[in-house]
Design an enzyme around this catalytic site. Structure first.
Site, mmCIF file in Angstrom:
data_model
loop_
_atom_site.group_PDB
_atom_site.id
_atom_site.type_symbol
_atom_site.label_atom_id
_atom_site.label_comp_id
_atom_site.label_asym_id
_atom_site.label_seq_id
_atom_site.Cartn_x
_atom_site.Cartn_y
_atom_site.Cartn_z
ATOM 1 N N CYS A 265 3.493 1.502 3.793
ATOM 2 C CA CYS A 265 4.776 0.777 3.715
ATOM 3 C C CYS A 265 5.968 1.611 4.179
ATOM 4 O O CYS A 265 7.058 1.080 4.360
ATOM 5 C CB CYS A 265 4.992 0.248 2.306
ATOM 6 S SG CYS A 265 3.694 -0.891 1.805
ATOM 7 N N HIS B 13 12.502 -1.033 1.385
ATOM 8 C CA HIS B 13 11.169 -1.639 1.501
ATOM 9 C C HIS B 13 11.055 -2.723 0.435
ATOM 10 O O HIS B 13 11.527 -2.564 -0.687
ATOM 11 C CB HIS B 13 10.090 -0.579 1.317
ATOM 12 C CG HIS B 13 8.727 -1.168 1.157
ATOM 13 N ND1 HIS B 13 8.224 -2.083 2.052
ATOM 14 C CD2 HIS B 13 7.772 -1.005 0.202
ATOM 15 C CE1 HIS B 13 7.013 -2.449 1.652
ATOM 16 N NE2 HIS B 13 6.723 -1.818 0.526
ATOM 17 N N ASN C 96 5.524 -8.694 0.211
ATOM 18 C CA ASN C 96 5.485 -7.326 0.706
ATOM 19 C C ASN C 96 4.773 -7.312 2.054
ATOM 20 O O ASN C 96 3.568 -7.557 2.118
ATOM 21 C CB ASN C 96 4.747 -6.451 -0.317
ATOM 22 C CG ASN C 96 4.658 -5.002 0.113
ATOM 23 O OD1 ASN C 96 4.958 -4.664 1.259
ATOM 24 N ND2 ASN C 96 4.243 -4.148 -0.798
HETATM 25 O O1 UT7 Z 1 4.461 -1.565 -1.069
HETATM 26 C C1 UT7 Z 1 3.962 -0.464 -1.708
HETATM 27 C C2 UT7 Z 1 3.744 -0.442 -3.055
HETATM 28 N N1 UT7 Z 1 3.598 -1.555 -3.916
HETATM 29 C C3 UT7 Z 1 4.382 -1.626 -4.979
HETATM 30 O O2 UT7 Z 1 5.325 -0.917 -5.084
HETATM 31 C C4 UT7 Z 1 4.052 -2.524 -6.127
HETATM 32 C C5 UT7 Z 1 4.282 -1.802 -7.417
HETATM 33 N N2 UT7 Z 1 3.871 -2.491 -8.601
HETATM 34 C C6 UT7 Z 1 4.360 -3.704 -8.980
HETATM 35 O O3 UT7 Z 1 5.161 -4.291 -8.300
HETATM 36 C C7 UT7 Z 1 3.950 -4.244 -10.318
HETATM 37 O O4 UT7 Z 1 3.290 -3.252 -11.062
HETATM 38 C C8 UT7 Z 1 3.054 -5.508 -10.235
HETATM 39 C C9 UT7 Z 1 3.887 -6.670 -9.731
HETATM 40 C C10 UT7 Z 1 1.908 -5.236 -9.280
HETATM 41 C C11 UT7 Z 1 2.527 -5.858 -11.607
HETATM 42 O O5 UT7 Z 1 3.579 -6.053 -12.526
HETATM 43 P P1 UT7 Z 1 3.513 -5.393 -13.967
HETATM 44 O O6 UT7 Z 1 4.715 -5.830 -14.667
HETATM 45 O O7 UT7 Z 1 3.314 -3.918 -13.759
HETATM 46 O O8 UT7 Z 1 2.261 -6.102 -14.604
HETATM 47 P P2 UT7 Z 1 0.903 -5.440 -15.140
HETATM 48 O O9 UT7 Z 1 0.084 -4.917 -14.014
HETATM 49 O O10 UT7 Z 1 1.225 -4.514 -16.259
HETATM 50 O O11 UT7 Z 1 0.205 -6.699 -15.747
HETATM 51 C C12 UT7 Z 1 0.722 -7.364 -16.926
HETATM 52 C C13 UT7 Z 1 -0.214 -8.478 -17.271
HETATM 53 C C14 UT7 Z 1 -1.675 -8.048 -17.355
HETATM 54 O O12 UT7 Z 1 -2.301 -8.767 -18.383
HETATM 55 P P3 UT7 Z 1 -2.514 -8.082 -19.832
HETATM 56 O O13 UT7 Z 1 -3.323 -6.851 -19.585
HETATM 57 O O14 UT7 Z 1 -1.150 -7.796 -20.351
HETATM 58 O O15 UT7 Z 1 -3.227 -9.151 -20.580
HETATM 59 C C15 UT7 Z 1 -2.248 -8.507 -16.041
HETATM 60 O O16 UT7 Z 1 -3.634 -8.770 -16.107
HETATM 61 O O17 UT7 Z 1 -0.161 -9.490 -16.270
HETATM 62 C C16 UT7 Z 1 -1.480 -9.773 -15.807
HETATM 63 N N3 UT7 Z 1 -1.385 -10.149 -14.400
HETATM 64 C C17 UT7 Z 1 -1.082 -11.387 -14.002
HETATM 65 N N4 UT7 Z 1 -0.833 -12.517 -14.683
HETATM 66 C C18 UT7 Z 1 -0.551 -13.618 -13.981
HETATM 67 C C19 UT7 Z 1 -1.539 -9.362 -13.295
HETATM 68 N N5 UT7 Z 1 -1.346 -10.077 -12.195
HETATM 69 C C20 UT7 Z 1 -1.068 -11.339 -12.601
HETATM 70 C C21 UT7 Z 1 -0.777 -12.536 -11.919
HETATM 71 N N6 UT7 Z 1 -0.525 -13.638 -12.645
HETATM 72 N N7 UT7 Z 1 -0.728 -12.601 -10.569
#
Ligand code: UT7
Length: 307
Positions: free
Chosen positions: A108, A232, A262
């Protein structure tokens, strides 16, 4: 010598995939995706070559230059159409360039790395360089994995750069990489993209702030001097956390991930294009362009628009 931005172009596939459409096949909702990322929809389709050609053609038109006057094509992509050849020579051929052409893969941060490479080429003999960032991330997405499928999109952006005798538009650059973090965001040959989202998020905010501060210091400017931040586009919460730590209100940041998700190395030119279309790019004003991604890699630059 300096570097001038002569003309820009972007390209996205026609096909729009909304959060609601993804919710039909994945255990997710529009609310979750929008609240956690800021994304409403993304574009899906094309190839790194086809999108790169379209964006490149528009940049050449915008710059009003003959393709034969381009001395080098640097194409940033993390999703090349083939392992070999690189995508750049095929794009160069379609555009009617007669010039060396190569791919750069810095994930990225790719567009920023390609810009930096072009700056070096211009300092060592080239007069005009075409930089393209083009991605076909949908090809490497597991559409059954809700953690990744909601984030990514396809698209491309391009800019024609020219050597100048004055200071030019690129005032400073700061780049870095840390391969000890390679496993945080990865895609094996023949596999699909996987990410430790939480850890990437945490590191991304820190990295963007540090690299932006380096770039501002090198350009001898402060956050108050910037009229625009072109970051980005991974997650609006990353943009907002980084801006807040830099003391920059969100009103100065360009956000297009709501429409495109993204798009990796296409995201910064897509954001630039949106800013320009909305009259936010004003001659004489300063902007910060900043990217981060798999590797991990990062890059920030302070620019002054001359046109
Ligand atoms: O371009 C280069 C780099 N990329 C990035 O910079 C992305 C960086 N990371 C992020 O943007 C975020 O970490 C995400 C958007 C990927 C995830 O957001 P988060 O607030 O960190 O969520 P999480 O991974 O902690 O997940 C929270 C909950 C989990 O469930 P439990 O364990 O709390 O029951 C996930 O399983 O949300 C669940 N979850 C979803 N729920 C509904 C994960 N993806 C989804 C989804 N829909 N699509």
């Amino acid at each position: 010598m300096g570097v001038r931005f002569l003309g820009w172009g972007v390209a996205v596939p026609d096909r729009i995939v909304t959060n609601d459409e993804l919710s039909e096949t994945l255990d997710t909702t529009d609310e979750w995706i929008f609240e956690r990322t800021g994304i409403h929809e993304r574009r899906v389709g094309g190839t790194a070559k086809s999108l790169g050609v379209e964006a490149g053609r528009r940049a050449l038109q915008d710059a009003n230059v003959d393709p034969l006057s381009i001395d080098f094509l640097v194409l940033a992509t993390t999703t090349p159409d083939r392992l070999i050849p690189a995508t750049a020579p095929m794009v160069a051929n379609e555009l009617g360039l007669v010039a060396p052409a190569m791919d750069v893969n810095a994930a990225c941060s790719g567009f920023m790395y390609a810009l930096r490479t072009a700056q070096g080429l211009l300092a060592t003999g080239a007069t005009r360089v075409l930089v393209v960032g083009s991605e076909n991330l949908s090809r490497w997405t597991d559409w059954n994995d809700r953690t990744m499928a909601v984030l990514l999109g396809d698209g491309a952006g391009a800019v024609v750069l020219e050597k100048t005798d004055d200071e030019g538009d690129l005032l400073s650059f700061h780049l870095g990489s840390d391969g000890s973090l390679a496993d945080l965001l990865t895609c094996e040959h023949g596999g699909t993209i996987w990410m430790d989202g939480k850890e990437v998020f945490r590191r991304a905010v820190r990295i963007v702030v540090e690299s932006a501060e380096h770039a501002m210091k090198d350009a001898n400017v402060t956050a108050d001097d910037l009229s625009l931040v072109i970051p980005h586009q991974a997650n609006v919460r990353i943009i907002s956390a980084a801006c807040s730590r830099l003391g920059i209100e969100m009103e100065r940041a360009v956000v297009v991930l709501d429409r495109f998700g993204n798009t990796s190395s296409a995201s910064i030119p897509l954001a630039f294009d949106d800013a320009r279309t909305n009259g936010r790019v004003k001659p004489g004003e300063l902007a910060l362009m900043t990217g981060f991604g798999a590797g991990m890699t990062w890059a920030s630059a302070v620019v002054r628009w001359s046109r």
